[in-house]
Motif scaffolding. Structure first.
Motif, PDB file in Angstrom:
ATOM      1  N   ASP A  10       0.865  -1.182   0.000  1.00  0.00           N
ATOM      2  CA  ASP A  10       0.000   0.000   0.000  1.00  0.00           C
ATOM      3  C   ASP A  10       0.904   1.234   0.000  1.00  0.00           C
ATOM      4  OD1 ASP A  10      -1.764   2.071   0.485  1.00  0.00           O
ATOM      5  OD2 ASP A  10      -3.033   0.883   1.808  1.00  0.00           O
ATOM      6  N   TYR A  11       1.151   1.788  -1.162  1.00  0.00           N
ATOM      7  CA  TYR A  11       2.098   2.896  -1.284  1.00  0.00           C
ATOM      8  C   TYR A  11       1.506   4.214  -0.787  1.00  0.00           C
ATOM      9  CZ  TYR A  11       4.973  -0.388  -3.840  1.00  0.00           C
ATOM     10  OH  TYR A  11       5.741  -1.479  -4.175  1.00  0.00           O
ATOM     11  N   SER A  12       0.196   4.312  -0.714  1.00  0.00           N
ATOM     12  CA  SER A  12      -0.404   5.515  -0.122  1.00  0.00           C
ATOM     13  C   SER A  12      -0.099   5.576   1.374  1.00  0.00           C
ATOM     14  CB  SER A  12      -1.916   5.523  -0.357  1.00  0.00           C
ATOM     15  OG  SER A  12      -2.546   4.419   0.276  1.00  0.00           O
ATOM     16  N   LEU A  13      -0.138   4.416   2.046  1.00  0.00           N
ATOM     17  CA  LEU A  13       0.202   4.350   3.468  1.00  0.00           C
ATOM     18  C   LEU A  13       1.681   4.665   3.681  1.00  0.00           C
ATOM     19  CD1 LEU A  13      -0.476   3.668   6.398  1.00  0.00           C
ATOM     20  CD2 LEU A  13      -0.163   1.248   5.843  1.00  0.00           C
ATOM     21  N   ILE A  14       2.535   4.096   2.845  1.00  0.00           N
ATOM     22  CA  ILE A  14       3.972   4.356   2.954  1.00  0.00           C
ATOM     23  C   ILE A  14       4.277   5.831   2.731  1.00  0.00           C
ATOM     24  CG2 ILE A  14       6.231   3.857   1.921  1.00  0.00           C
ATOM     25  CD1 ILE A  14       5.135   1.052   1.226  1.00  0.00           C
ATOM     26  N   LEU A  15       3.621   6.449   1.750  1.00  0.00           N
ATOM     27  CA  LEU A  15       3.841   7.866   1.466  1.00  0.00           C
ATOM     28  C   LEU A  15       3.409   8.734   2.646  1.00  0.00           C
ATOM     29  CD1 LEU A  15       4.613  10.118  -0.502  1.00  0.00           C
ATOM     30  CD2 LEU A  15       2.272  10.021  -1.398  1.00  0.00           C
ATOM     31  N   ALA A  16       2.288   8.403   3.262  1.00  0.00           N
ATOM     32  CA  ALA A  16       1.817   9.179   4.414  1.00  0.00           C
ATOM     33  C   ALA A  16       2.820   9.119   5.562  1.00  0.00           C
ATOM     34  CB  ALA A  16       0.457   8.652   4.868  1.00  0.00           C
ATOM     35  N   ILE A  17       3.396   7.953   5.785  1.00  0.00           N
ATOM     36  CA  ILE A  17       4.400   7.792   6.845  1.00  0.00           C
ATOM     37  C   ILE A  17       5.640   8.625   6.534  1.00  0.00           C
ATOM     38  CG2 ILE A  17       5.926   6.129   7.976  1.00  0.00           C
ATOM     39  CD1 ILE A  17       3.725   3.997   7.308  1.00  0.00           C
ATOM     40  N   ILE A  18       6.101   8.578   5.290  1.00  0.00           N
ATOM     41  CA  ILE A  18       7.289   9.342   4.884  1.00  0.00           C
ATOM     42  C   ILE A  18       7.042  10.842   5.043  1.00  0.00           C
ATOM     43  CG2 ILE A  18       8.765   9.947   2.919  1.00  0.00           C
ATOM     44  CD1 ILE A  18       8.404   7.074   1.923  1.00  0.00           C
ATOM     45  N   LEU A  19       5.878  11.317   4.608  1.00  0.00           N
ATOM     46  CA  LEU A  19       5.562  12.740   4.708  1.00  0.00           C
ATOM     47  C   LEU A  19       5.529  13.211   6.156  1.00  0.00           C
ATOM     48  CD1 LEU A  19       2.753  13.123   1.999  1.00  0.00           C
ATOM     49  CD2 LEU A  19       5.089  14.027   1.901  1.00  0.00           C
ATOM     50  N   LEU A  20       4.923  12.421   7.034  1.00  0.00           N
ATOM     51  CA  LEU A  20       4.857  12.796   8.446  1.00  0.00           C
ATOM     52  C   LEU A  20       6.243  12.848   9.074  1.00  0.00           C
ATOM     53  CD1 LEU A  20       1.778  11.103  10.162  1.00  0.00           C
ATOM     54  CD2 LEU A  20       2.301  13.527   9.985  1.00  0.00           C
ATOM     55  N   CYS A  21       7.070  11.852   8.779  1.00  0.00           N
ATOM     56  CA  CYS A  21       8.422  11.803   9.349  1.00  0.00           C
ATOM     57  C   CYS A  21       9.273  12.968   8.850  1.00  0.00           C
ATOM     58  CB  CYS A  21       9.097  10.478   8.999  1.00  0.00           C
ATOM     59  SG  CYS A  21       8.404   9.044   9.846  1.00  0.00           S
ATOM     60  N   ALA A  22       9.181  13.272   7.566  1.00  0.00           N
ATOM     61  CA  ALA A  22       9.952  14.385   6.991  1.00  0.00           C
ATOM     62  C   ALA A  22       9.481  15.711   7.578  1.00  0.00           C
ATOM     63  CB  ALA A  22       9.806  14.387   5.471  1.00  0.00           C
ATOM     64  N   PHE A  23       8.170  15.889   7.670  1.00  0.00           N
ATOM     65  CA  PHE A  23       7.621  17.110   8.250  1.00  0.00           C
ATOM     66  C   PHE A  23       8.030  17.239   9.717  1.00  0.00           C
ATOM     67  CE2 PHE A  23       4.200  19.468  10.375  1.00  0.00           C
ATOM     68  CZ  PHE A  23       4.206  20.638   9.621  1.00  0.00           C
ATOM     69  N   GLY A  24       7.973  16.127  10.440  1.00  0.00           N
ATOM     70  CA  GLY A  24       8.374  16.139  11.843  1.00  0.00           C
ATOM     71  C   GLY A  24       9.830  16.517  12.023  1.00  0.00           C
TER      72      GLY A  24
END
Length: 405
Positions: A10-24
Protein backbone atom coordinates in the motif's frame (compact mmCIF):
# COMPACT_ATOMS: atom_id res chain seq x y z
CA UNK A 1 5.94 -13.87 -7.10
CA UNK A 2 8.24 -10.94 -6.26
CA UNK A 3 6.40 -8.63 -8.67
CA UNK A 4 3.07 -9.60 -7.12
CA UNK A 5 4.39 -8.84 -3.64
CA UNK A 6 5.72 -5.44 -4.76
CA UNK A 7 2.37 -4.60 -6.33
CA UNK A 8 0.56 -5.60 -3.13
CA UNK A 9 2.20 -2.94 -0.96
CA UNK A 10 0.00 0.00 0.00
CA UNK A 11 2.10 2.90 -1.28
CA UNK A 12 -0.40 5.52 -0.12
CA UNK A 13 0.20 4.35 3.47
CA UNK A 14 3.97 4.36 2.95
CA UNK A 15 3.84 7.87 1.47
CA UNK A 16 1.82 9.18 4.41
CA UNK A 17 4.40 7.79 6.84
CA UNK A 18 7.29 9.34 4.88
CA UNK A 19 5.56 12.74 4.71
CA UNK A 20 4.86 12.80 8.45
CA UNK A 21 8.42 11.80 9.35
CA UNK A 22 9.95 14.39 6.99
CA UNK A 23 7.62 17.11 8.25
CA UNK A 24 8.37 16.14 11.84
CA UNK A 25 12.12 16.36 11.22
CA UNK A 26 11.76 19.91 9.86
CA UNK A 27 9.59 20.98 12.79
CA UNK A 28 11.97 19.46 15.35
CA UNK A 29 14.72 21.68 13.98
CA UNK A 30 12.52 24.77 13.88
CA UNK A 31 11.12 24.27 17.40
CA UNK A 32 14.36 23.23 19.12
CA UNK A 33 17.11 25.43 17.64
CA UNK A 34 16.63 28.29 20.14
CA UNK A 35 16.23 26.09 23.21
CA UNK A 36 19.27 24.00 22.21
CA UNK A 37 21.50 27.08 22.42
CA UNK A 38 19.85 29.14 25.16
CA UNK A 39 18.74 26.39 27.54
CA UNK A 40 21.32 23.64 27.10
CA UNK A 41 24.27 25.42 25.46
CA UNK A 42 24.29 23.04 22.49
CA UNK A 43 24.55 23.53 18.75
CA UNK A 44 21.33 24.80 17.10
CA UNK A 45 20.92 21.57 15.13
CA UNK A 46 21.66 19.22 18.07
CA UNK A 47 18.15 17.78 18.37
CA UNK A 48 17.71 17.79 14.62
CA UNK A 49 20.81 15.64 14.15
CA UNK A 50 19.75 13.18 16.85
CA UNK A 51 16.26 12.93 15.38
CA UNK A 52 17.73 12.42 11.92
CA UNK A 53 19.86 9.55 13.25
CA UNK A 54 16.81 7.98 14.89
CA UNK A 55 14.91 8.41 11.62
CA UNK A 56 17.66 6.63 9.71
CA UNK A 57 17.80 3.70 12.15
CA UNK A 58 14.00 3.56 12.27
CA UNK A 59 13.84 3.69 8.47
CA UNK A 60 16.07 0.63 8.22
CA UNK A 61 13.91 -1.17 10.80
CA UNK A 62 10.79 -0.08 8.88
CA UNK A 63 12.06 -1.67 5.65
CA UNK A 64 13.02 -4.89 7.45
CA UNK A 65 9.57 -5.16 9.05
CA UNK A 66 7.95 -4.48 5.66
CA UNK A 67 9.71 -7.51 4.20
CA UNK A 68 9.84 -9.88 7.19
CA UNK A 69 6.65 -12.03 7.27
CA UNK A 70 4.61 -10.85 10.24
CA UNK A 71 3.32 -14.35 11.07
CA UNK A 72 6.85 -15.33 12.09
CA UNK A 73 6.11 -13.51 15.36
CA UNK A 74 3.64 -16.27 16.18
CA UNK A 75 6.63 -18.47 16.99
CA UNK A 76 6.48 -19.21 20.72
CA UNK A 77 10.25 -18.77 21.13
CA UNK A 78 10.18 -15.30 19.59
CA UNK A 79 7.21 -14.26 21.74
CA UNK A 80 8.92 -15.53 24.90
CA UNK A 81 12.07 -13.58 24.01
CA UNK A 82 10.01 -10.42 23.43
CA UNK A 83 8.18 -10.84 26.76
CA UNK A 84 11.34 -11.55 28.76
CA UNK A 85 13.19 -8.73 27.02
CA UNK A 86 10.43 -6.27 27.91
CA UNK A 87 10.43 -7.30 31.56
CA UNK A 88 14.24 -7.12 31.76
CA UNK A 89 14.26 -3.62 30.24
CA UNK A 90 11.68 -2.39 32.75
CA UNK A 91 13.45 -4.01 35.70
CA UNK A 92 16.81 -2.55 34.62
CA UNK A 93 15.39 0.95 35.12
CA UNK A 94 15.44 0.42 38.90
CA UNK A 95 19.21 -0.15 38.80
CA UNK A 96 20.59 1.95 35.95
CA UNK A 97 17.62 4.13 35.03
CA UNK A 98 18.01 7.83 34.32
CA UNK A 99 15.54 10.34 35.80
CA UNK A 100 13.94 12.79 33.38
CA UNK A 101 10.67 14.65 33.93
CA UNK A 102 10.52 13.26 37.51
CA UNK A 103 10.21 9.71 36.14
CA UNK A 104 12.93 7.06 36.17
CA UNK A 105 12.03 5.86 32.70
CA UNK A 106 15.22 6.27 30.64
CA UNK A 107 18.31 4.17 30.00
CA UNK A 108 21.37 6.29 29.32
CA UNK A 109 23.44 4.38 26.74
CA UNK A 110 26.02 7.04 25.99
CA UNK A 111 25.10 8.67 22.69
CA UNK A 112 21.68 6.99 22.83
CA UNK A 113 18.93 7.48 25.41
CA UNK A 114 16.41 4.66 25.32
CA UNK A 115 12.94 4.75 26.84
CA UNK A 116 11.95 1.10 27.43
CA UNK A 117 8.30 2.05 27.97
CA UNK A 118 8.02 2.99 24.29
CA UNK A 119 9.32 -0.36 23.06
CA UNK A 120 7.18 -2.24 25.60
CA UNK A 121 4.05 -0.90 23.87
CA UNK A 122 4.85 -2.92 20.77
CA UNK A 123 5.82 -5.93 22.89
CA UNK A 124 2.38 -5.93 24.51
CA UNK A 125 0.69 -5.63 21.10
CA UNK A 126 2.68 -8.57 19.69
CA UNK A 127 2.08 -10.68 22.79
CA UNK A 128 -1.67 -10.06 22.96
CA UNK A 129 -2.08 -10.62 19.21
CA UNK A 130 -0.16 -13.90 19.35
CA UNK A 131 -1.91 -15.18 22.49
CA UNK A 132 -5.43 -14.36 21.33
CA UNK A 133 -4.68 -15.87 17.92
CA UNK A 134 -3.77 -19.18 19.60
CA UNK A 135 -6.70 -19.04 22.04
CA UNK A 136 -9.46 -18.53 19.46
CA UNK A 137 -10.99 -21.96 20.10
CA UNK A 138 -11.40 -21.30 23.84
CA UNK A 139 -11.18 -17.51 24.03
CA UNK A 140 -14.38 -17.29 26.14
CA UNK A 141 -13.06 -19.66 28.81
CA UNK A 142 -12.26 -17.17 31.56
CA UNK A 143 -9.49 -18.98 33.38
CA UNK A 144 -7.76 -20.36 30.30
CA UNK A 145 -8.41 -17.80 27.60
CA UNK A 146 -8.95 -14.46 29.32
CA UNK A 147 -6.92 -14.15 32.53
CA UNK A 148 -3.33 -15.02 31.40
CA UNK A 149 -3.02 -12.13 28.88
CA UNK A 150 -4.74 -9.80 31.34
CA UNK A 151 -2.32 -10.69 34.13
CA UNK A 152 0.68 -10.06 31.86
CA UNK A 153 -0.66 -6.66 30.77
CA UNK A 154 -1.38 -5.68 34.38
CA UNK A 155 2.14 -6.77 35.36
CA UNK A 156 3.69 -4.57 32.65
CA UNK A 157 1.48 -1.58 33.55
CA UNK A 158 2.47 -1.95 37.22
CA UNK A 159 6.18 -1.70 36.38
CA UNK A 160 5.53 1.38 34.24
CA UNK A 161 3.34 3.02 36.90
CA UNK A 162 5.97 2.83 39.64
CA UNK A 163 8.55 4.73 37.53
CA UNK A 164 6.14 6.71 37.70
CA UNK A 165 4.86 7.08 34.12
CA UNK A 166 1.08 7.32 34.16
CA UNK A 167 0.85 8.37 30.51
CA UNK A 168 2.58 5.27 29.13
CA UNK A 169 0.71 2.97 31.53
CA UNK A 170 -2.61 4.46 30.41
CA UNK A 171 -1.68 4.02 26.73
CA UNK A 172 -0.68 0.36 27.22
CA UNK A 173 -3.87 -0.45 29.12
CA UNK A 174 -6.00 1.38 26.52
CA UNK A 175 -4.34 -0.54 23.69
CA UNK A 176 -5.05 -3.78 25.56
CA UNK A 177 -8.73 -2.81 25.92
CA UNK A 178 -9.03 -2.14 22.18
CA UNK A 179 -7.41 -5.48 21.32
CA UNK A 180 -9.57 -7.38 23.81
CA UNK A 181 -12.73 -5.88 22.32
CA UNK A 182 -11.59 -7.02 18.86
CA UNK A 183 -10.23 -10.41 19.93
CA UNK A 184 -13.43 -12.36 19.28
CA UNK A 185 -14.62 -12.62 22.88
CA UNK A 186 -18.34 -12.92 23.48
CA UNK A 187 -20.30 -10.09 25.09
CA UNK A 188 -20.82 -12.08 28.32
CA UNK A 189 -17.07 -12.62 28.68
CA UNK A 190 -16.34 -8.94 28.08
CA UNK A 191 -18.92 -7.92 30.70
CA UNK A 192 -17.36 -10.32 33.21
CA UNK A 193 -13.97 -8.82 32.44
CA UNK A 194 -15.26 -5.27 32.89
CA UNK A 195 -16.86 -6.12 36.23
CA UNK A 196 -13.60 -7.73 37.40
CA UNK A 197 -11.51 -4.69 36.44
CA UNK A 198 -13.99 -2.25 38.01
CA UNK A 199 -14.09 -4.29 41.24
CA UNK A 200 -10.29 -4.40 41.40
CA UNK A 201 -10.07 -0.66 40.73
CA UNK A 202 -12.56 0.15 43.51
CA UNK A 203 -10.66 -2.08 45.93
CA UNK A 204 -7.42 -0.24 45.12
CA UNK A 205 -9.08 3.15 45.67
CA UNK A 206 -10.49 2.02 49.02
CA UNK A 207 -7.10 0.62 50.06
CA UNK A 208 -5.30 3.86 49.16
CA UNK A 209 -7.95 5.92 50.95
CA UNK A 210 -7.70 3.83 54.14
CA UNK A 211 -3.89 3.80 54.08
CA UNK A 212 -3.77 7.56 53.47
CA UNK A 213 -1.49 7.25 50.45
CA UNK A 214 -1.76 9.66 47.53
CA UNK A 215 -2.16 8.23 44.02
CA UNK A 216 -0.63 11.32 42.42
CA UNK A 217 2.41 13.35 43.38
CA UNK A 218 2.27 17.11 43.98
CA UNK A 219 3.51 17.85 40.46
CA UNK A 220 0.92 15.52 38.90
CA UNK A 221 -1.86 17.16 40.92
CA UNK A 222 -0.66 20.56 39.70
CA UNK A 223 -1.37 19.40 36.12
CA UNK A 224 -5.02 18.84 37.03
CA UNK A 225 -5.14 22.30 38.61
CA UNK A 226 -3.56 23.81 35.50
CA UNK A 227 -6.27 22.31 33.29
CA UNK A 228 -9.09 23.38 35.62
CA UNK A 229 -8.01 27.04 35.72
CA UNK A 230 -4.87 27.74 33.65
CA UNK A 231 -5.23 31.55 33.82
CA UNK A 232 -5.66 31.44 37.59
CA UNK A 233 -1.92 30.83 38.01
CA UNK A 234 -0.21 31.92 34.80
CA UNK A 235 3.29 31.74 36.25
CA UNK A 236 2.68 28.46 38.05
CA UNK A 237 0.39 25.52 37.33
CA UNK A 238 -1.06 27.06 34.17
CA UNK A 239 2.23 28.30 32.66
CA UNK A 240 2.67 25.63 29.97
CA UNK A 241 -0.97 25.55 28.94
CA UNK A 242 -1.35 29.35 28.77
CA UNK A 243 1.71 29.69 26.55
CA UNK A 244 0.39 26.86 24.38
CA UNK A 245 -2.81 28.87 23.95
CA UNK A 246 -0.77 31.95 23.02
CA UNK A 247 1.12 29.97 20.38
CA UNK A 248 -2.00 28.44 18.87
CA UNK A 249 -3.92 31.72 18.92
CA UNK A 250 -1.17 33.84 17.39
CA UNK A 251 -0.75 31.48 14.42
CA UNK A 252 -4.15 32.18 12.96
CA UNK A 253 -4.95 30.90 9.50
CA UNK A 254 -1.57 31.17 7.76
CA UNK A 255 0.83 31.30 10.72
CA UNK A 256 3.79 33.57 11.39
CA UNK A 257 6.02 31.66 8.98
CA UNK A 258 8.35 28.68 9.32
CA UNK A 259 10.99 29.43 11.97
CA UNK A 260 9.22 32.60 13.15
CA UNK A 261 7.71 31.30 16.39
CA UNK A 262 7.91 33.60 19.41
CA UNK A 263 6.90 31.05 22.05
CA UNK A 264 9.93 28.83 21.38
CA UNK A 265 12.18 31.60 22.74
CA UNK A 266 11.93 30.15 26.23
CA UNK A 267 8.25 30.90 26.82
CA UNK A 268 6.89 27.44 25.95
CA UNK A 269 8.77 24.60 27.70
CA UNK A 270 9.21 21.35 25.76
CA UNK A 271 8.45 23.14 22.51
CA UNK A 272 10.06 20.36 20.47
CA UNK A 273 8.46 17.44 22.32
CA UNK A 274 5.06 17.63 24.05
CA UNK A 275 4.04 21.02 22.60
CA UNK A 276 5.41 20.78 19.09
CA UNK A 277 1.90 21.01 17.64
CA UNK A 278 1.50 24.42 19.29
CA UNK A 279 4.64 25.59 17.46
CA UNK A 280 3.26 24.16 14.20
CA UNK A 281 0.04 26.12 14.76
CA UNK A 282 2.03 29.30 15.50
CA UNK A 283 4.38 29.05 12.53
CA UNK A 284 2.20 27.39 9.87
CA UNK A 285 -1.28 28.22 11.11
CA UNK A 286 -4.36 26.11 10.56
CA UNK A 287 -2.94 24.71 7.33
CA UNK A 288 0.00 23.10 9.13
CA UNK A 289 -2.27 21.65 11.81
CA UNK A 290 -4.71 20.25 9.24
CA UNK A 291 -1.82 18.74 7.26
CA UNK A 292 -0.68 16.76 10.32
CA UNK A 293 -4.17 15.76 11.42
CA UNK A 294 -5.18 14.57 7.96
CA UNK A 295 -2.09 12.37 7.61
CA UNK A 296 -2.45 10.95 11.13
CA UNK A 297 -6.15 10.25 10.54
CA UNK A 298 -5.36 8.61 7.21
CA UNK A 299 -2.82 6.25 8.81
CA UNK A 300 -5.17 5.37 11.68
CA UNK A 301 -8.17 4.72 9.43
CA UNK A 302 -6.03 2.79 6.97
CA UNK A 303 -4.82 0.60 9.84
CA UNK A 304 -8.35 -0.23 10.97
CA UNK A 305 -9.28 -0.90 7.34
CA UNK A 306 -6.41 -3.40 7.12
CA UNK A 307 -7.66 -5.03 10.33
CA UNK A 308 -11.15 -5.38 8.86
CA UNK A 309 -9.90 -6.97 5.63
CA UNK A 310 -7.29 -9.28 7.16
CA UNK A 311 -8.40 -12.91 7.29
CA UNK A 312 -6.31 -14.18 10.21
CA UNK A 313 -6.78 -13.12 13.86
CA UNK A 314 -3.07 -12.39 14.42
CA UNK A 315 -2.82 -9.88 11.57
CA UNK A 316 -6.15 -8.32 12.52
CA UNK A 317 -5.13 -7.81 16.14
CA UNK A 318 -1.71 -6.46 15.13
CA UNK A 319 -3.37 -3.84 12.93
CA UNK A 320 -5.89 -2.97 15.66
CA UNK A 321 -3.18 -2.64 18.31
CA UNK A 322 -0.87 -0.47 16.18
CA UNK A 323 -3.69 1.77 14.91
CA UNK A 324 -5.08 2.14 18.44
CA UNK A 325 -1.65 3.09 19.78
CA UNK A 326 -1.26 5.93 17.26
CA UNK A 327 -4.83 7.14 17.79
CA UNK A 328 -4.58 7.11 21.60
CA UNK A 329 -1.20 8.86 21.67
CA UNK A 330 -2.42 11.52 19.24
CA UNK A 331 -5.57 12.19 21.25
CA UNK A 332 -3.67 12.43 24.54
CA UNK A 333 -1.02 14.78 23.12
CA UNK A 334 -3.54 17.05 21.38
CA UNK A 335 -5.85 16.98 24.39
CA UNK A 336 -3.00 18.07 26.65
CA UNK A 337 -1.83 21.07 24.62
CA UNK A 338 -5.40 22.30 24.08
CA UNK A 339 -6.36 21.97 27.76
CA UNK A 340 -8.94 19.21 27.34
CA UNK A 341 -7.02 16.80 29.58
CA UNK A 342 -4.04 17.15 31.96
CA UNK A 343 -0.59 17.29 30.38
CA UNK A 344 0.94 13.81 30.44
CA UNK A 345 4.20 14.14 28.51
CA UNK A 346 3.02 11.90 25.67
CA UNK A 347 4.69 12.83 22.34
CA UNK A 348 2.82 13.42 19.10
CA UNK A 349 3.44 10.39 16.83
CA UNK A 350 6.03 10.95 14.06
CA UNK A 351 6.29 14.68 14.84
CA UNK A 352 7.65 15.18 18.37
CA UNK A 353 11.34 14.83 19.15
CA UNK A 354 12.23 11.45 20.62
CA UNK A 355 14.37 8.66 19.21
CA UNK A 356 12.71 5.83 21.17
CA UNK A 357 9.23 6.94 20.13
CA UNK A 358 10.18 7.33 16.48
CA UNK A 359 11.94 3.95 16.40
CA UNK A 360 8.90 2.23 17.93
CA UNK A 361 6.53 3.91 15.49
CA UNK A 362 8.56 3.00 12.40
CA UNK A 363 8.92 -0.63 13.48
CA UNK A 364 5.17 -0.72 14.14
CA UNK A 365 4.43 0.89 10.78
CA UNK A 366 6.63 -1.67 9.06
CA UNK A 367 4.53 -4.41 10.63
CA UNK A 368 1.30 -2.67 9.62
CA UNK A 369 2.49 -2.28 6.02
CA UNK A 370 3.49 -5.96 6.08
CA UNK A 371 0.04 -7.05 7.25
CA UNK A 372 -1.51 -4.81 4.59
CA UNK A 373 0.69 -6.30 1.87
CA UNK A 374 -0.16 -9.91 2.73
CA UNK A 375 -3.86 -9.02 2.98
CA UNK A 376 -3.82 -7.36 -0.44
CA UNK A 377 -1.84 -10.27 -1.89
CA UNK A 378 -4.39 -12.83 -0.67
CA UNK A 379 -7.31 -10.78 -1.97
CA UNK A 380 -5.75 -10.22 -5.40
CA UNK A 381 -3.79 -13.36 -6.20
CA UNK A 382 -5.17 -16.13 -4.01
CA UNK A 383 -7.13 -18.73 -5.99
CA UNK A 384 -10.91 -18.76 -5.46
CA UNK A 385 -10.77 -22.35 -4.19
CA UNK A 386 -8.19 -21.34 -1.58
CA UNK A 387 -10.35 -18.39 -0.53
CA UNK A 388 -13.37 -20.65 -0.12
CA UNK A 389 -11.36 -23.13 1.92
CA UNK A 390 -10.14 -20.32 4.15
CA UNK A 391 -13.67 -19.01 4.60
CA UNK A 392 -15.00 -22.46 5.51
CA UNK A 393 -12.23 -22.96 8.06
CA UNK A 394 -13.04 -19.60 9.69
CA UNK A 395 -16.75 -20.47 9.86
CA UNK A 396 -15.96 -23.87 11.39
CA UNK A 397 -13.64 -22.23 13.90
CA UNK A 398 -16.37 -19.82 14.99
CA UNK A 399 -18.87 -22.69 15.26
CA UNK A 400 -16.48 -24.64 17.50
CA UNK A 401 -15.96 -21.60 19.71
CA UNK A 402 -19.71 -21.02 20.03
CA UNK A 403 -20.37 -24.65 20.90
CA UNK A 404 -17.70 -24.67 23.59
CA UNK A 405 -19.15 -21.44 25.00
Amino acid sequence: MVKRIIRSYDYSLILAIILLCAFGLVMVYSSSMIAAVARWGLEPDHFFQRQRLALFVGGVAFIIMMIFPYRAFLNSTIIKMIVLGSIMLLVSLFFVGHVAGNAKSWLNLGALNLQPGELVKLSVILYLAAVYDKKQNYIDQFGKGVLPPLIFTGFICFFVLIQPDFGTAFIISSIAVCMILCSGMGLKTILKLVSLVVTFGLMMVVFLFISGKNIFSGEQLSRFKGVADPFGDIQGDGYQLVNSFYAIGSGGLKGLGLGQSVQKYGYLPESHTDFIMAIIAEELGIFGVVFVLVLLSFIILKGFSVARKCQDPFGTLLAVGISSMIAIQSLINLGGLTGLIPITGVPLPFISYGGSSLLLLLISMGLLVNVSMFTNYRETYQKPSEKNTKTVSIVKEKQVRQSTT
